[in-house]
Motif scaffolding. Structure first.
Motif, PDB file in Angstrom:
ATOM      1  N   GLY A   1       0.829  -1.205   0.000  1.00 22.57           N
ATOM      2  CA  GLY A   1       0.000   0.000   0.000  1.00 22.57           C
ATOM      3  C   GLY A   1       0.863   1.255   0.000  1.00 22.57           C
ATOM      4  N   LEU A   2       1.937   1.251   0.796  1.00 21.25           N
ATOM      5  CA  LEU A   2       2.853   2.397   0.819  1.00 21.25           C
ATOM      6  C   LEU A   2       3.593   2.514  -0.513  1.00 21.25           C
ATOM      7  CD1 LEU A   2       4.256   2.131   4.452  1.00 21.25           C
ATOM      8  CD2 LEU A   2       2.907   3.999   3.522  1.00 21.25           C
ATOM      9  N   LEU A   3       4.000   1.367  -1.060  1.00 20.85           N
ATOM     10  CA  LEU A   3       4.719   1.400  -2.347  1.00 20.85           C
ATOM     11  C   LEU A   3       3.837   1.976  -3.458  1.00 20.85           C
ATOM     12  CD1 LEU A   3       6.745  -1.950  -2.508  1.00 20.85           C
ATOM     13  CD2 LEU A   3       7.570   0.363  -2.065  1.00 20.85           C
ATOM     14  N   ARG A   4       2.523   1.727  -3.355  1.00 19.10           N
ATOM     15  CA  ARG A   4       1.632   2.254  -4.390  1.00 19.10           C
ATOM     16  C   ARG A   4       1.618   3.776  -4.378  1.00 19.10           C
ATOM     17  NH1 ARG A   4      -3.674  -0.326  -6.537  1.00 19.10           N
ATOM     18  NH2 ARG A   4      -2.757   0.651  -8.323  1.00 19.10           N
TER      19      ARG A   4
ATOM     20  N   ALA B   1      -3.574  -3.966   0.773  1.00 20.51           N
ATOM     21  CA  ALA B   1      -2.822  -2.875   0.146  1.00 20.51           C
ATOM     22  C   ALA B   1      -3.775  -1.781  -0.333  1.00 20.51           C
ATOM     23  CB  ALA B   1      -1.992  -3.393  -1.026  1.00 20.51           C
ATOM     24  N   GLU B   2      -4.871  -2.179  -0.930  1.00 21.69           N
ATOM     25  CA  GLU B   2      -5.841  -1.191  -1.401  1.00 21.69           C
ATOM     26  C   GLU B   2      -6.485  -0.451  -0.234  1.00 21.69           C
ATOM     27  OE1 GLU B   2      -4.805  -0.701  -4.373  1.00 21.69           O
ATOM     28  OE2 GLU B   2      -6.858  -0.318  -5.007  1.00 21.69           O
ATOM     29  N   ILE B   3      -6.744  -1.164   0.851  1.00 19.00           N
ATOM     30  CA  ILE B   3      -7.337  -0.541   2.034  1.00 19.00           C
ATOM     31  C   ILE B   3      -6.368   0.488   2.623  1.00 19.00           C
ATOM     32  CG2 ILE B   3      -8.076  -0.977   4.414  1.00 19.00           C
ATOM     33  CD1 ILE B   3      -9.089  -3.758   3.389  1.00 19.00           C
ATOM     34  N   VAL B   4      -5.088   0.088   2.730  1.00 17.67           N
ATOM     35  CA  VAL B   4      -4.072   0.984   3.295  1.00 17.67           C
ATOM     36  C   VAL B   4      -3.902   2.224   2.405  1.00 17.67           C
ATOM     37  CG1 VAL B   4      -1.604   1.211   3.781  1.00 17.67           C
ATOM     38  CG2 VAL B   4      -2.841  -0.809   4.565  1.00 17.67           C
ATOM     39  N   ARG B   5      -3.814   1.989   1.104  1.00 18.82           N
ATOM     40  CA  ARG B   5      -3.639   3.115   0.173  1.00 18.82           C
ATOM     41  C   ARG B   5      -4.819   4.090   0.291  1.00 18.82           C
ATOM     42  NH1 ARG B   5      -5.827   4.524  -4.309  1.00 18.82           N
ATOM     43  NH2 ARG B   5      -6.971   2.575  -4.535  1.00 18.82           N
ATOM     44  N   ALA B   6      -6.031   3.546   0.260  1.00 17.20           N
ATOM     45  CA  ALA B   6      -7.209   4.413   0.339  1.00 17.20           C
ATOM     46  C   ALA B   6      -7.253   5.152   1.675  1.00 17.20           C
ATOM     47  CB  ALA B   6      -8.479   3.590   0.150  1.00 17.20           C
TER      48      ALA B   6
ATOM     49  N   ALA C   1       5.105  -1.704  -9.940  1.00 12.90           N
ATOM     50  CA  ALA C   1       5.221  -3.098  -9.491  1.00 12.90           C
ATOM     51  C   ALA C   1       4.135  -3.411  -8.468  1.00 12.90           C
ATOM     52  CB  ALA C   1       6.608  -3.338  -8.901  1.00 12.90           C
ATOM     53  N   ALA C   2       3.938  -2.496  -7.518  1.00 11.87           N
ATOM     54  CA  ALA C   2       2.907  -2.698  -6.498  1.00 11.87           C
ATOM     55  C   ALA C   2       1.528  -2.762  -7.144  1.00 11.87           C
ATOM     56  CB  ALA C   2       2.963  -1.567  -5.467  1.00 11.87           C
ATOM     57  N   GLY C   3       1.302  -1.898  -8.119  1.00 15.97           N
ATOM     58  CA  GLY C   3       0.018  -1.878  -8.807  1.00 15.97           C
ATOM     59  C   GLY C   3      -0.223  -3.186  -9.556  1.00 15.97           C
ATOM     60  N   ALA C   4       0.820  -3.696 -10.204  1.00 22.71           N
ATOM     61  CA  ALA C   4       0.692  -4.936 -10.971  1.00 22.71           C
ATOM     62  C   ALA C   4       0.334  -6.098 -10.044  1.00 22.71           C
ATOM     63  CB  ALA C   4       1.990  -5.224 -11.714  1.00 22.71           C
ATOM     64  N   TYR C   5       1.007  -6.146  -8.899  1.00 25.01           N
ATOM     65  CA  TYR C   5       0.727  -7.191  -7.906  1.00 25.01           C
ATOM     66  C   TYR C   5      -0.743  -7.156  -7.484  1.00 25.01           C
ATOM     67  CZ  TYR C   5       0.407  -8.924  -3.052  1.00 25.01           C
ATOM     68  OH  TYR C   5       0.006  -9.530  -1.892  1.00 25.01           O
ATOM     69  N   VAL C   6      -1.198  -5.964  -7.120  1.00 30.68           N
ATOM     70  CA  VAL C   6      -2.579  -5.835  -6.657  1.00 30.68           C
ATOM     71  C   VAL C   6      -3.560  -6.254  -7.752  1.00 30.68           C
ATOM     72  CG1 VAL C   6      -4.352  -4.166  -5.977  1.00 30.68           C
ATOM     73  CG2 VAL C   6      -2.082  -4.067  -4.932  1.00 30.68           C
ATOM     74  N   GLU C   7      -3.340  -5.738  -8.953  1.00 26.09           N
ATOM     75  CA  GLU C   7      -4.271  -6.027 -10.038  1.00 26.09           C
ATOM     76  C   GLU C   7      -4.290  -7.520 -10.366  1.00 26.09           C
ATOM     77  OE1 GLU C   7      -6.481  -4.187 -11.255  1.00 26.09           O
ATOM     78  OE2 GLU C   7      -5.839  -2.323 -10.286  1.00 26.09           O
ATOM     79  N   PHE C   8      -3.113  -8.118 -10.419  1.00 22.27           N
ATOM     80  CA  PHE C   8      -3.048  -9.524 -10.810  1.00 22.27           C
ATOM     81  C   PHE C   8      -3.715 -10.422  -9.772  1.00 22.27           C
ATOM     82  CE2 PHE C   8      -1.066 -13.729 -11.077  1.00 22.27           C
ATOM     83  CZ  PHE C   8      -1.364 -14.032 -12.402  1.00 22.27           C
TER      84      PHE C   8
END
Lengths: 219, 240
Positions: free
Chosen positions: A42-45, A105-110, A55-62
């Motif tokens: 989430g921080l990397l995003r 990760a999405e929760i942390v980012r948001a 890279a972080a985005g790709a991980y989450v999406e995949f």
């Protein structure tokens, strides 16, 4: 219609509880590891470095875009076929953690992005570095906000762990299947299992509800 | 104290500052006025690099702050900022809002930071609110804590971005009084505000900005009563 006879559940209680223990043990590991992965990703995003962000985005999406069962099969059946052997438990914990990490990760980012920009500006205008502002101003506030969606995610993880019955983990669901294949009392077994899952998730959501209220009182 | 030369700032295609040149002396109190979108807030935010100008130079106390080599965090310690929305840290008590940067940036001992914090709370008249969380304070009290927080870093300059615009009328005075006191103590201040009473009483100079340039500047008397430029007169007739 036959009247259900729940004595089968109590006759096999010890075995069901072994399954329950396995569900709780693996879920606990996966919740903790998933939370660590999710916080980092989430921080990397939000990183300033484009490659890390991507890279972080790709991980989450995949991970979000593929079924958990397929991910578990890749770990448990796929990897050994190219010479990487994982025990069922290792595959289970790794699979669930990686899967949960993407949602966390999405929760942390948001949560971080929901904090008003003025907070960062106020911290920075006092001479705090971006890191100091993040650690002492943004994250403490974001943490309070992400507790409800995090609890939700933990509950989903515990329910999803029933899929581990398909990769040779004798957790609660598979324990039930064993009993059922001997007794053919599907209704009693599976309703009992539903209630057992519910007791776990309901308890968890209540404990964390208390924690959430405590944190709110002190802010 | 502050030298600004040919400052330009754009957001995308929108050029907000189109070449601002001015200088502000030590201890001077300057009030910036202008319509919304005139660039006054952007100019103020450039002074502590919350906005990075594309062109031009800002020198504060002999140091070229727009140079790429400066330590931005160091500059900001010397330039305090007070925001329209206060921006207090809601998870910290009033006193802890003030001491946070002292502890984490200046790495002052806890006891010393606490003393400084209490001293500043007394200065803004909020000694009894040290342990109150921001949400238990009125807007005027929050803004006074925010001023104390900025002062804790012992800045050489204080910037105020519409400090009373978000306040209910009855709270404006308490904040302006703190600012007047600060001005009387000799603090160099740049204030974006349409509070004419404050400007007349405390300001040495009023600058009128319009469409990204300085249209007119002078003493409060010169601007408010004897503006020479038509655009200044038009603007003042709208706000008075």
């Amino acid at each position: 219609m036959n009247l259900p006879d729940y004595s089968v559940v109590f006759d096999n209680w010890a075995f069901l509880m072994l399954g329950m223990q396995e569900t709780l043990r693996i879920s606990a590991f996966a919740v903790v590891i998933g939370f660590m992965i999710g916080s980092a990703v989430g921080l990397l995003r939000l990183s300033r470095v484009r490659v890390l962000r991507m890279a972080a985005g790709a991980y989450v999406e995949f991970i979000r875009g593929t079924p958990l069962l397929v991910q578990l099969y890749i770990l448990y059946f796929g990897l050994p076929s190219i010479g990487i052997d994982l025990t069922a438990r290792a595959a289970a914990i790794i699979g669930l953690s990686i899967n949960s990490g993407a949602y966390v990760a999405e929760i942390v980012r948001a949560g971080i992005q929901s904090i008003d920009k003025g907070q960062t500006e106020a911290a920075r205008s006092l001479g705090m570095s971006g890191h100091l502002a993040m650690i002492f101003v943004i994250l403490p506030q974001a943490f309070r906000r992400i507790i409800p969606p995090l609890v939700n995610e933990f509950i989903i993880l515990i329910k999803d762990s029933s899929l581990l019955s398909l990769i040779a983990i004798t957790e609660l669901m598979r324990a039930g299947q064993h009993i059922r294949s001997r007794t053919y009392q599907d209704f009693e077994i599976f309703t009992a299992i539903a209630i057992l899952y519910f007791i776990v998730t309901f308890t968890l959501s209540n404990i964390l509800g208390v924690l959430e209220r405590r944190l709110q009182v002190s802010d | 104290m502050i030298e600004v030369r040919d400052l330009h700032k754009s957001f995308g295609d929108l050029e907000v500052l189109k070449g601002i040149t001015t200088s502000i002396a030590r201890g001077e109190v300057v009030v910036l006025i202008g319509a919304s979108g005139s660039g006054k807030s952007t100019f103020l935010r450039c002074l502590n690099l919350l906005e990075i100008p594309q062109r031009g130079e800002i020198t504060i106390d002999g140091q070229v702050v727009t140079s790429r080599r400066v330590d931005i965090n160091r500059i900001r310690q010397e330039v305090g900022m007070v925001f329209q929305q206060f921006n207090l840290f809601p998870h910290k008590k009033a006193l802890d809002n003030i001491t946070l940067a002292l502890l984490k940036v200046k790495k002052i001992k806890a006891k010393e930071a606490r003393e400084t914090g209490l001293e500043l709370l007394a200065k803004v008249g909020l000694s009894d609110k040290a342990n109150a969380y921001p949400r238990h304070l009125s807007g005027g009290q929050q803004q006074r804590v925010a001023i104390a927080r900025a002062l804790a870093m012992r800045p050489k300059v204080m910037l105020f971005d519409e400090p009373t615009s978000a306040l209910d009328p009855e709270m404006i005075k308490e904040v302006l009084n703190v600012m007047k006191q600060l001005a009387a103590d000799g603090m160099t201040m740049v204030v974006v505000s349409h509070e004419m009473g404050f400007a007349r009483e405390a300001a040495d100079r009023v600058i009128f900005l319009d469409e990204g340039i300085i249209v007119e500047e002078g003493s409060p008397e010169e601007i408010y009563t004897n503006a020479k430029v038509q655009r200044t007169k038009d603007f003042l007739s709208q706000i008075l």
